[in-house]
Design a protein around this motif. Structure first.
Motif, PDB file in Angstrom:
ATOM      1  N   ALA A  81      44.326  26.859  22.127  1.00  0.00           N
ATOM      2  CA  ALA A  81      44.719  27.083  23.081  1.00  0.00           C
ATOM      3  C   ALA A  81      43.296  27.992  23.823  1.00  0.00           C
ATOM      4  O   ALA A  81      42.612  27.175  22.994  1.00  0.00           O
ATOM      5  CB  ALA A  81      44.856  29.107  22.617  1.00  0.00           C
ATOM      6  N   GLY A  91      49.548  25.114  31.076  1.00  0.00           N
ATOM      7  CA  GLY A  91      49.075  26.038  29.940  1.00  0.00           C
ATOM      8  C   GLY A  91      50.531  26.689  29.954  1.00  0.00           C
ATOM      9  O   GLY A  91      50.817  26.297  28.583  1.00  0.00           O
ATOM     10  N   LEU A  92      50.886  27.002  30.945  1.00  0.00           N
ATOM     11  CA  LEU A  92      52.582  27.449  31.298  1.00  0.00           C
ATOM     12  C   LEU A  92      53.607  26.707  30.742  1.00  0.00           C
ATOM     13  O   LEU A  92      54.288  27.034  29.648  1.00  0.00           O
ATOM     14  CB  LEU A  92      52.555  28.086  32.464  1.00  0.00           C
ATOM     15  CG  LEU A  92      54.241  29.010  32.836  1.00  0.00           C
ATOM     16  CD1 LEU A  92      53.961  30.063  32.300  1.00  0.00           C
ATOM     17  CD2 LEU A  92      54.830  29.064  34.422  1.00  0.00           C
ATOM     18  N   ARG A  94      52.900  24.345  28.552  1.00  0.00           N
ATOM     19  CA  ARG A  94      53.606  23.955  27.041  1.00  0.00           C
ATOM     20  C   ARG A  94      53.674  25.470  26.429  1.00  0.00           C
ATOM     21  O   ARG A  94      53.970  25.389  25.396  1.00  0.00           O
ATOM     22  CB  ARG A  94      52.077  23.658  26.911  1.00  0.00           C
ATOM     23  CG  ARG A  94      51.455  22.160  27.321  1.00  0.00           C
ATOM     24  CD  ARG A  94      49.458  22.276  26.744  1.00  0.00           C
ATOM     25  NE  ARG A  94      50.062  20.779  26.716  1.00  0.00           N
ATOM     26  CZ  ARG A  94      49.938  19.943  25.634  1.00  0.00           C
ATOM     27  NH1 ARG A  94      50.025  20.461  24.578  1.00  0.00           N
ATOM     28  NH2 ARG A  94      49.669  18.694  25.610  1.00  0.00           N
ATOM     29  N   ARG A  95      53.488  26.325  26.787  1.00  0.00           N
ATOM     30  CA  ARG A  95      53.867  27.602  26.269  1.00  0.00           C
ATOM     31  C   ARG A  95      55.033  27.328  25.507  1.00  0.00           C
ATOM     32  O   ARG A  95      55.536  28.506  24.436  1.00  0.00           O
ATOM     33  CB  ARG A  95      53.448  28.982  27.078  1.00  0.00           C
ATOM     34  CG  ARG A  95      54.078  30.583  27.542  1.00  0.00           C
ATOM     35  CD  ARG A  95      52.726  31.207  25.464  1.00  0.00           C
ATOM     36  NE  ARG A  95      53.199  32.073  25.655  1.00  0.00           N
ATOM     37  CZ  ARG A  95      54.899  32.389  24.686  1.00  0.00           C
ATOM     38  NH1 ARG A  95      55.444  32.688  24.239  1.00  0.00           N
ATOM     39  NH2 ARG A  95      54.885  33.835  25.212  1.00  0.00           N
ATOM     40  N   GLY A 189      57.317  31.592  21.590  1.00  0.00           N
ATOM     41  CA  GLY A 189      56.487  30.819  21.640  1.00  0.00           C
ATOM     42  C   GLY A 189      55.135  30.267  20.567  1.00  0.00           C
ATOM     43  O   GLY A 189      54.614  30.026  20.934  1.00  0.00           O
ATOM     44  N   LEU A 192      52.213  27.201  18.595  1.00  0.00           N
ATOM     45  CA  LEU A 192      51.905  25.969  19.336  1.00  0.00           C
ATOM     46  C   LEU A 192      51.004  25.544  19.072  1.00  0.00           C
ATOM     47  O   LEU A 192      51.216  24.902  19.059  1.00  0.00           O
ATOM     48  CB  LEU A 192      52.965  26.638  20.830  1.00  0.00           C
ATOM     49  CG  LEU A 192      52.694  25.432  21.654  1.00  0.00           C
ATOM     50  CD1 LEU A 192      53.294  24.353  21.411  1.00  0.00           C
ATOM     51  CD2 LEU A 192      52.632  26.025  23.467  1.00  0.00           C
ATOM     52  N   TYR A 193      50.132  26.617  18.849  1.00  0.00           N
ATOM     53  CA  TYR A 193      49.036  26.038  18.493  1.00  0.00           C
ATOM     54  C   TYR A 193      48.625  26.470  17.210  1.00  0.00           C
ATOM     55  O   TYR A 193      48.808  27.512  16.387  1.00  0.00           O
ATOM     56  CB  TYR A 193      47.806  26.138  19.817  1.00  0.00           C
ATOM     57  CG  TYR A 193      48.157  26.466  21.195  1.00  0.00           C
ATOM     58  CD1 TYR A 193      47.641  25.368  21.771  1.00  0.00           C
ATOM     59  CD2 TYR A 193      48.542  27.511  21.831  1.00  0.00           C
ATOM     60  CE1 TYR A 193      47.844  24.742  23.350  1.00  0.00           C
ATOM     61  CE2 TYR A 193      49.113  26.862  23.489  1.00  0.00           C
ATOM     62  CZ  TYR A 193      48.655  25.417  23.979  1.00  0.00           C
ATOM     63  OH  TYR A 193      49.223  25.554  25.383  1.00  0.00           O
TER      64      TYR A 193
END
Length: 194
Positions: A81, A91-92, A94-95, A189, A192-193
């Motif tokens: 992140a 970033g959006l 991937r979210r 979400g 994800l990270y």
């Protein structure tokens, strides 16, 4: 789901879902491509070399989420992140895992399935034990058992074990369960990270 008939049914379902998915996602893909081009220099699509079933390499289609020239290199380069390599639009994307939508092209081409272990880099595959190589016994997927059980939030070895478990227990019912859990994860979400 065994060889032969089970594989044929899965292929038909893959083509059906991927075809419908590409048609429904095409307006979103067009908007995403424009946003990517406006946000940073470089192509909207990104081809990532990955290893598929039986160790065969193929080009994975993705929406570009990183600044050109900042692609992850080698093994153990996680995207965290706030990673400065990731663009604002990236970033959006991937979210909500929207960067993976072009994977549907790989499904249509027969290189991937809707459900299966995520395809990985050659360097990762080269480090597999014989047990871990069993995750290559099936086509890689857009989503899979490891993704719905923690995604990038769990250690790499544990993800591989979850994938091997999937190979041993795969069935239409399990695939439908994975798809349902995937839909919930995409909405939140979660995981994800790392």
């Amino acid at each position: 789901m065994g060889e032969g008939g089970g594989d044929a049914v899965k292929r038909v379902l893959d083509l059906l879902v991927a075809g419908i998915g590409l048609v429904l996602a095409s307006p979103l893909l067009a908007v995403a491509a424009i946003a990517i081009k406006l946000d940073s220099r470089g192509p909207a699509l990104y081809l990532a070399r990955r290893v598929g079933r039986d160790g065969v390499e193929f080009d994975l289609y993705k929406l570009r989420t990183m600044h050109t020239g900042n692609d992850p290199v080698g093994v153990g380069t996680p995207v965290l992140a706030g990673d400065p390599r990731v663009t604002r639009v990236g970033g959006l994307l991937r979210r909500f895992s929207l960067d993976e939508l072009p994977n549907l092209i790989n499904v249509v081409r027969g290189e991937m399935s809707i459900v299966g272990p995520r395809p990985t880099l050659r360097a990762q595959v080269d480090a597999y034990t014989p047990h871990q190589r069993r995750r290559l016994d099936v086509k890689p997927g857009i989503t899979g058992w490891a993704q719905v059980n923690g995604r990038a939030g769990i250690p790499w070895d544990e993800r591989i074990e979850l994938d091997v478990w999937y190979v041993d227990h795969r069935s239409t019912a399990l695939d439908l369960r994975i798809l349902g859990r995937t839909a919930r994860l995409l909405l939140t979400g979660h995981g994800l990270y790392g």
